[in-house]
Design a protein around this motif. Structure first.
Motif, PDB file in Angstrom:
ATOM      1  N   THR A   7     -41.896   3.648 107.821  1.00 32.97           N
ATOM      2  CA  THR A   7     -42.935   4.663 108.053  1.00 32.97           C
ATOM      3  C   THR A   7     -42.421   6.050 107.678  1.00 32.97           C
ATOM      4  O   THR A   7     -41.217   6.307 107.616  1.00 32.97           O
ATOM      5  CB  THR A   7     -43.395   4.678 109.519  1.00 32.97           C
ATOM      6  N   ASP A   8     -43.376   6.952 107.463  1.00 35.60           N
ATOM      7  CA  ASP A   8     -43.056   8.341 107.135  1.00 35.60           C
ATOM      8  C   ASP A   8     -44.088   9.242 107.795  1.00 35.60           C
ATOM      9  O   ASP A   8     -45.100   8.766 108.336  1.00 35.60           O
ATOM     10  CB  ASP A   8     -43.062   8.541 105.619  1.00 35.60           C
ATOM     11  N   ASP A   9     -43.862  10.539 107.719  1.00 33.43           N
ATOM     12  CA  ASP A   9     -44.821  11.499 108.280  1.00 33.43           C
ATOM     13  C   ASP A   9     -46.155  11.385 107.558  1.00 33.43           C
ATOM     14  O   ASP A   9     -46.210  11.245 106.332  1.00 33.43           O
ATOM     15  CB  ASP A   9     -44.304  12.930 108.124  1.00 33.43           C
ATOM     16  N   ALA A  10     -47.222  11.442 108.321  1.00 33.08           N
ATOM     17  CA  ALA A  10     -48.555  11.486 107.728  1.00 33.08           C
ATOM     18  C   ALA A  10     -48.824  12.886 107.175  1.00 33.08           C
ATOM     19  O   ALA A  10     -48.224  13.871 107.619  1.00 33.08           O
ATOM     20  CB  ALA A  10     -49.599  11.116 108.759  1.00 33.08           C
ATOM     21  N   THR A  11     -49.724  12.959 106.205  1.00 29.00           N
ATOM     22  CA  THR A  11     -50.099  14.242 105.610  1.00 29.00           C
ATOM     23  C   THR A  11     -51.605  14.301 105.446  1.00 29.00           C
ATOM     24  O   THR A  11     -52.310  13.301 105.571  1.00 29.00           O
ATOM     25  CB  THR A  11     -49.438  14.430 104.228  1.00 29.00           C
ATOM     26  N   GLY A  12     -52.098  15.474 105.120  1.00 30.13           N
ATOM     27  CA  GLY A  12     -53.513  15.639 104.823  1.00 30.13           C
ATOM     28  C   GLY A  12     -54.400  15.211 105.980  1.00 30.13           C
ATOM     29  O   GLY A  12     -54.050  15.297 107.155  1.00 30.13           O
ATOM     30  N   GLY A  13     -55.563  14.675 105.633  1.00 29.87           N
ATOM     31  CA  GLY A  13     -56.532  14.274 106.643  1.00 29.87           C
ATOM     32  C   GLY A  13     -56.054  13.125 107.502  1.00 29.87           C
ATOM     33  O   GLY A  13     -56.565  12.919 108.612  1.00 29.87           O
ATOM     34  N   MET A  14     -55.071  12.369 107.022  1.00 34.13           N
ATOM     35  CA  MET A  14     -54.563  11.255 107.808  1.00 34.13           C
ATOM     36  C   MET A  14     -53.915  11.720 109.099  1.00 34.13           C
ATOM     37  O   MET A  14     -53.793  10.964 110.067  1.00 34.13           O
ATOM     38  CB  MET A  14     -53.579  10.435 106.973  1.00 34.13           C
ATOM     39  N   LEU A  15     -53.486  12.967 109.143  1.00 33.93           N
ATOM     40  CA  LEU A  15     -52.904  13.530 110.367  1.00 33.93           C
ATOM     41  C   LEU A  15     -53.902  13.496 111.526  1.00 33.93           C
ATOM     42  O   LEU A  15     -53.505  13.466 112.693  1.00 33.93           O
ATOM     43  CB  LEU A  15     -52.446  14.968 110.127  1.00 33.93           C
ATOM     44  N   ASP A  16     -55.186  13.513 111.211  1.00 30.11           N
ATOM     45  CA  ASP A  16     -56.202  13.461 112.264  1.00 30.11           C
ATOM     46  C   ASP A  16     -56.212  12.113 112.971  1.00 30.11           C
ATOM     47  O   ASP A  16     -56.714  11.998 114.094  1.00 30.11           O
ATOM     48  CB  ASP A  16     -57.601  13.734 111.686  1.00 30.11           C
ATOM     49  N   ILE A  17     -55.682  11.096 112.314  1.00 28.23           N
ATOM     50  CA  ILE A  17     -55.648   9.751 112.878  1.00 28.23           C
ATOM     51  C   ILE A  17     -54.318   9.489 113.562  1.00 28.23           C
ATOM     52  O   ILE A  17     -54.264   8.991 114.687  1.00 28.23           O
ATOM     53  CB  ILE A  17     -55.897   8.691 111.788  1.00 28.23           C
ATOM     54  N   HIS A  18     -53.212   9.788 112.890  1.00 28.82           N
ATOM     55  CA  HIS A  18     -51.890   9.589 113.476  1.00 28.82           C
ATOM     56  C   HIS A  18     -50.881  10.423 112.701  1.00 28.82           C
ATOM     57  O   HIS A  18     -51.097  10.730 111.527  1.00 28.82           O
ATOM     58  CB  HIS A  18     -51.498   8.107 113.447  1.00 28.82           C
ATOM     59  N   ASP A  19     -49.769  10.768 113.356  1.00 27.91           N
ATOM     60  CA  ASP A  19     -48.786  11.621 112.685  1.00 27.91           C
ATOM     61  C   ASP A  19     -47.797  10.838 111.829  1.00 27.91           C
ATOM     62  O   ASP A  19     -46.966  11.423 111.137  1.00 27.91           O
ATOM     63  CB  ASP A  19     -48.029  12.495 113.702  1.00 27.91           C
ATOM     64  N   ARG A  20     -47.872   9.481 111.862  1.00 27.24           N
ATOM     65  CA  ARG A  20     -47.013   8.670 111.016  1.00 27.24           C
ATOM     66  C   ARG A  20     -47.846   7.576 110.357  1.00 27.24           C
ATOM     67  O   ARG A  20     -48.917   7.212 110.841  1.00 27.24           O
ATOM     68  CB  ARG A  20     -45.855   8.052 111.810  1.00 27.24           C
TER      69      ARG A  20
END
Length: 228
Positions: A148-161
């Motif tokens: 896993t890695d850090d989430a970016t963009g709009g995906m951050l709204d769902i989870h940070d990874r």
């Protein structure tokens, strides 16, 4: 992170789409829309020069670290070079194919599950590390984890990874035994699909129960529909 995923096609389908028509199979797993940790799932890897698809236990704990490190289902990409993971990064690189994965938003007791998948609906090739040997006491000694890695963009709204997903051509490079661990790690960092390659929709909270299955698990949930 990734605590459930949708692997609802057969192992042979995923291998065929990947271009592995000659793969050897040791997999009896059935397609599943709601895969939980602690189950055996098809994993793609190269062993002794052969392309293989084997059922591997989703969870890992190194034999030498069972009193020090808990059983885990994911491995952070920024930790792969440390002592715990570096052996698997060298000789245990694998791919877990899937249709998507699930994440949750909201407060405890009122969490909303989401199905995350590629916009083009192509299979996901999620990076994994695995011990393909045997085990003595704990099945997790011979298990796999998702990278896993850090989430970016709009995906951050769902989870940070999020799981690290590659295009098929890059995933094949990840599996190449001749690729050094440093080069494999650089490939994962450079070639991971960006957030805008994915989309997501709400799904029923039935996915919360590990025993729940069926195609309705992954179907979009209307905003005004009941979650159960």
């Amino acid at each position: 992170m990734c605590g459930r995923f949708d692997q609802s096609q057969t192992a042979r389908y995923y291998a065929s789409v990947f271009g592995w028509a000659d793969a050897l199979y040791d997999s009896e797993s059935e397609p599943a829309f709601n895969v939980p940790p602690g189950t055996y799932r098809p994993v793609m890897h190269i062993q002794d020069g052969e392309r293989r698809v084997d059922d591997v236990y989703w969870s890992y704990q190194a034999r030498w670290a069972r009193d020090k490190v808990p059983v885990t289902i994911n491995a952070r990409m920024d930790k792969l070079a440390n002592r715990y993971w570096r052996g698997l990064l060298k000789s245990g690189r694998a791919i877990v194919p899937a249709e998507g994965w699930y994440e949750w938003t909201g407060e405890k007791g009122h969490k909303q599950p989401w199905h995350i998948h590629r916009k083009d609906r192509a299979p996901l090739y999620m990076l994994a590390l695995a011990n393909f040997g045997g085990f003595t006491e704990n099945r997790a000694e011979a298990g796999f984890v998702l990278v896993t890695d850090d989430a970016t963009g709009g995906m951050l709204d769902i989870h940070d990874r999020r799981p690290v997903v590659l295009e098929a051509r890059d995933a094949e490079l990840w599996l190449d035994p001749s690729l050094t661990p440093d080069a494999a790690l650089e490939l994962a960092r450079r070639s991971a699909l960006p957030a805008d390659a994915f989309e997501w929709h709400k799904v029923s909270t039935r996915v919360n129960r590990a025993g729940s299955g069926g195609p309705e698990i992954a179907q979009p949930l209307e905003d005004d529909a009941e979650t159960e």
